[in-house]
Design a protein around this motif. Structure first.
Motif, mmCIF file in Angstrom:
data_model
loop_
_atom_site.group_PDB
_atom_site.id
_atom_site.type_symbol
_atom_site.label_atom_id
_atom_site.label_comp_id
_atom_site.label_asym_id
_atom_site.label_seq_id
_atom_site.Cartn_x
_atom_site.Cartn_y
_atom_site.Cartn_z
ATOM 1 N N GLU A 14 0.909 -1.017 0.003
ATOM 2 C CA GLU A 14 -0.122 0.040 -0.004
ATOM 3 C C GLU A 14 1.125 1.320 0.016
ATOM 4 O OE1 GLU A 14 -2.786 -0.052 3.311
ATOM 5 O OE2 GLU A 14 -3.555 -2.154 2.650
ATOM 6 N N LEU A 15 2.195 1.063 0.842
ATOM 7 C CA LEU A 15 2.965 2.309 0.841
ATOM 8 C C LEU A 15 3.518 2.533 -0.524
ATOM 9 C CD1 LEU A 15 4.525 1.932 4.326
ATOM 10 C CD2 LEU A 15 3.113 3.950 3.727
ATOM 11 N N LEU A 16 3.938 1.479 -1.202
ATOM 12 C CA LEU A 16 4.640 1.666 -2.448
ATOM 13 C C LEU A 16 3.493 2.188 -3.566
ATOM 14 C CD1 LEU A 16 6.967 -1.417 -2.454
ATOM 15 C CD2 LEU A 16 7.810 0.814 -2.327
ATOM 16 N N THR A 17 2.498 1.692 -3.559
ATOM 17 C CA THR A 17 1.360 2.133 -4.321
ATOM 18 C C THR A 17 1.209 3.559 -4.315
ATOM 19 O OG1 THR A 17 0.237 -0.091 -4.338
ATOM 20 C CG2 THR A 17 -1.033 1.685 -5.160
ATOM 21 N N GLY A 18 0.933 4.123 -2.923
ATOM 22 C CA GLY A 18 1.065 5.455 -2.738
ATOM 23 C C GLY A 18 2.121 6.386 -3.120
ATOM 24 N N PHE A 19 3.216 5.780 -2.952
ATOM 25 C CA PHE A 19 4.148 6.663 -3.199
ATOM 26 C C PHE A 19 4.421 6.644 -4.999
ATOM 27 C CE2 PHE A 19 6.916 5.230 0.490
ATOM 28 C CZ PHE A 19 6.766 6.483 1.231
ATOM 29 N N GLY A 20 3.972 5.461 -5.489
ATOM 30 C CA GLY A 20 3.872 5.568 -6.966
ATOM 31 C C GLY A 20 2.897 6.899 -7.350
ATOM 32 N N GLU A 21 1.600 6.765 -6.779
ATOM 33 C CA GLU A 21 0.709 7.896 -7.273
ATOM 34 C C GLU A 21 1.110 9.158 -7.026
ATOM 35 O OE1 GLU A 21 -2.464 6.463 -5.001
ATOM 36 O OE2 GLU A 21 -3.092 4.660 -6.146
ATOM 37 N N ASP A 22 1.853 9.067 -5.636
ATOM 38 C CA ASP A 22 2.352 10.641 -5.378
ATOM 39 C C ASP A 22 3.396 11.012 -6.811
ATOM 40 O OD1 ASP A 22 0.970 10.809 -3.286
ATOM 41 O OD2 ASP A 22 2.480 10.275 -1.720
ATOM 42 N N LEU A 23 4.282 9.999 -7.151
ATOM 43 C CA LEU A 23 5.192 10.298 -8.162
ATOM 44 C C LEU A 23 4.880 10.530 -9.272
ATOM 45 C CD1 LEU A 23 8.329 10.189 -8.753
ATOM 46 C CD2 LEU A 23 8.024 7.962 -9.311
ATOM 47 N N ASN A 24 3.665 10.026 -9.690
ATOM 48 C CA ASN A 24 2.722 10.152 -10.797
ATOM 49 C C ASN A 24 2.474 11.641 -10.936
ATOM 50 O OD1 ASN A 24 3.442 7.980 -12.275
ATOM 51 N ND2 ASN A 24 1.656 7.034 -11.348
ATOM 52 N N ALA A 25 1.724 12.060 -9.738
ATOM 53 C CA ALA A 25 1.110 13.394 -9.451
ATOM 54 C C ALA A 25 2.336 14.521 -9.726
ATOM 55 C CB ALA A 25 0.508 13.444 -8.333
ATOM 56 N N LEU A 26 3.500 14.313 -8.949
ATOM 57 C CA LEU A 26 4.304 15.084 -9.037
ATOM 58 C C LEU A 26 4.999 15.318 -10.432
ATOM 59 C CD1 LEU A 26 6.520 16.894 -7.459
ATOM 60 C CD2 LEU A 26 7.763 14.918 -7.052
ATOM 61 N N LYS A 27 5.259 14.287 -11.261
ATOM 62 C CA LYS A 27 5.489 14.274 -12.631
ATOM 63 C C LYS A 27 4.721 15.107 -13.579
ATOM 64 C CE LYS A 27 6.851 10.360 -14.357
ATOM 65 N NZ LYS A 27 6.848 9.141 -14.999
ATOM 66 N N GLU A 28 3.136 14.978 -13.415
ATOM 67 C CA GLU A 28 2.299 15.890 -13.785
ATOM 68 C C GLU A 28 2.389 17.430 -13.466
ATOM 69 O OE1 GLU A 28 -1.385 14.377 -13.338
ATOM 70 O OE2 GLU A 28 -1.157 12.262 -14.125
ATOM 71 N N GLN A 29 2.732 17.543 -12.363
ATOM 72 C CA GLN A 29 2.866 18.972 -11.704
ATOM 73 C C GLN A 29 3.989 19.452 -12.273
ATOM 74 O OE1 GLN A 29 2.999 19.263 -7.600
ATOM 75 N NE2 GLN A 29 2.787 21.551 -7.433
ATOM 76 N N THR A 30 5.264 18.745 -12.517
ATOM 77 C CA THR A 30 6.469 19.179 -12.801
ATOM 78 C C THR A 30 6.253 19.674 -14.525
ATOM 79 O OG1 THR A 30 7.775 18.041 -11.380
ATOM 80 C CG2 THR A 30 8.837 18.664 -13.594
ATOM 81 N N ILE A 31 5.444 18.809 -15.179
ATOM 82 C CA ILE A 31 5.302 18.947 -16.618
ATOM 83 C C ILE A 31 4.285 20.474 -16.769
ATOM 84 C CG2 ILE A 31 3.922 18.208 -18.644
ATOM 85 C CD1 ILE A 31 4.641 15.274 -17.848
ATOM 86 N N LYS A 32 3.416 20.752 -15.887
ATOM 87 C CA LYS A 32 2.641 21.888 -15.895
ATOM 88 C C LYS A 32 3.549 23.092 -15.625
ATOM 89 C CE LYS A 32 -1.830 19.649 -14.977
ATOM 90 N NZ LYS A 32 -2.876 19.513 -13.772
ATOM 91 N N THR A 33 4.232 23.002 -14.469
ATOM 92 C CA THR A 33 5.050 24.093 -14.244
ATOM 93 C C THR A 33 6.335 24.348 -15.223
ATOM 94 O OG1 THR A 33 5.045 23.260 -11.725
ATOM 95 C CG2 THR A 33 6.725 24.721 -12.412
ATOM 96 N N ASN A 34 6.827 23.492 -15.906
ATOM 97 C CA ASN A 34 7.736 23.725 -16.941
ATOM 98 C C ASN A 34 6.953 24.394 -18.093
ATOM 99 O OD1 ASN A 34 9.697 22.392 -15.648
ATOM 100 N ND2 ASN A 34 9.740 20.460 -16.907
ATOM 101 N N GLU A 35 5.637 24.026 -18.538
ATOM 102 C CA GLU A 35 4.850 24.891 -19.512
ATOM 103 C C GLU A 35 4.901 26.289 -19.103
ATOM 104 O OE1 GLU A 35 1.390 22.335 -20.000
ATOM 105 O OE2 GLU A 35 2.349 20.925 -21.105
ATOM 106 N N ARG A 36 4.354 26.338 -17.814
ATOM 107 C CA ARG A 36 4.130 27.796 -17.463
ATOM 108 C C ARG A 36 5.519 28.507 -17.413
ATOM 109 N NH1 ARG A 36 0.724 25.750 -12.031
ATOM 110 N NH2 ARG A 36 -1.323 25.635 -13.303
ATOM 111 N N VAL A 37 6.582 28.143 -16.945
ATOM 112 C CA VAL A 37 7.878 28.553 -17.116
ATOM 113 C C VAL A 37 8.132 29.019 -18.637
ATOM 114 C CG1 VAL A 37 10.457 28.743 -16.927
ATOM 115 C CG2 VAL A 37 8.882 27.945 -15.096
ATOM 116 N N GLU A 38 7.923 28.036 -19.329
ATOM 117 C CA GLU A 38 8.340 28.365 -20.952
ATOM 118 C C GLU A 38 7.177 29.545 -21.434
ATOM 119 O OE1 GLU A 38 7.800 25.853 -25.368
ATOM 120 O OE2 GLU A 38 7.736 24.800 -23.225
#
Length: 70
Positions: A14-38
């Motif tokens: 369960e912890l690993l699944t939660g970490f995976g979901e958090d990692l995916n959310a962070l990845k999406e947020q990073t993509i959005k932030t990079n688009e905003r910076v551009e």
């Protein structure tokens, strides 16, 4: 090495699944932030270009009448 019970393994899964979901959310947020910076960088460059264009226009508006009236 100790033998783990199934409850402990389930909790780890369960912890690993939660970490995976958090990692995916962070990845999406990073993509959005990079688009905003551009977008911000492009807008900033356009403002700088506009400012230099206005400075050049103002300089020519002063220089050309001085030259033509001489």
């Amino acid at each position: 090495m100790t033998v783990s019970n199934p409850d402990h393994l389930d909790r780890i899964e369960e912890l690993l699944t939660g970490f995976g979901e958090d990692l995916n959310a962070l990845k999406e947020q990073t993509i959005k932030t990079n688009e905003r910076v551009e977008i911000y960088q492009k807008a900033s460059q356009q403002v700088v270009n506009l400012a230099f264009g206005l400075i050049l226009t103002a300089a020519l508006a002063i220089i050309i009448p001085v030259i033509t009236n001489s």
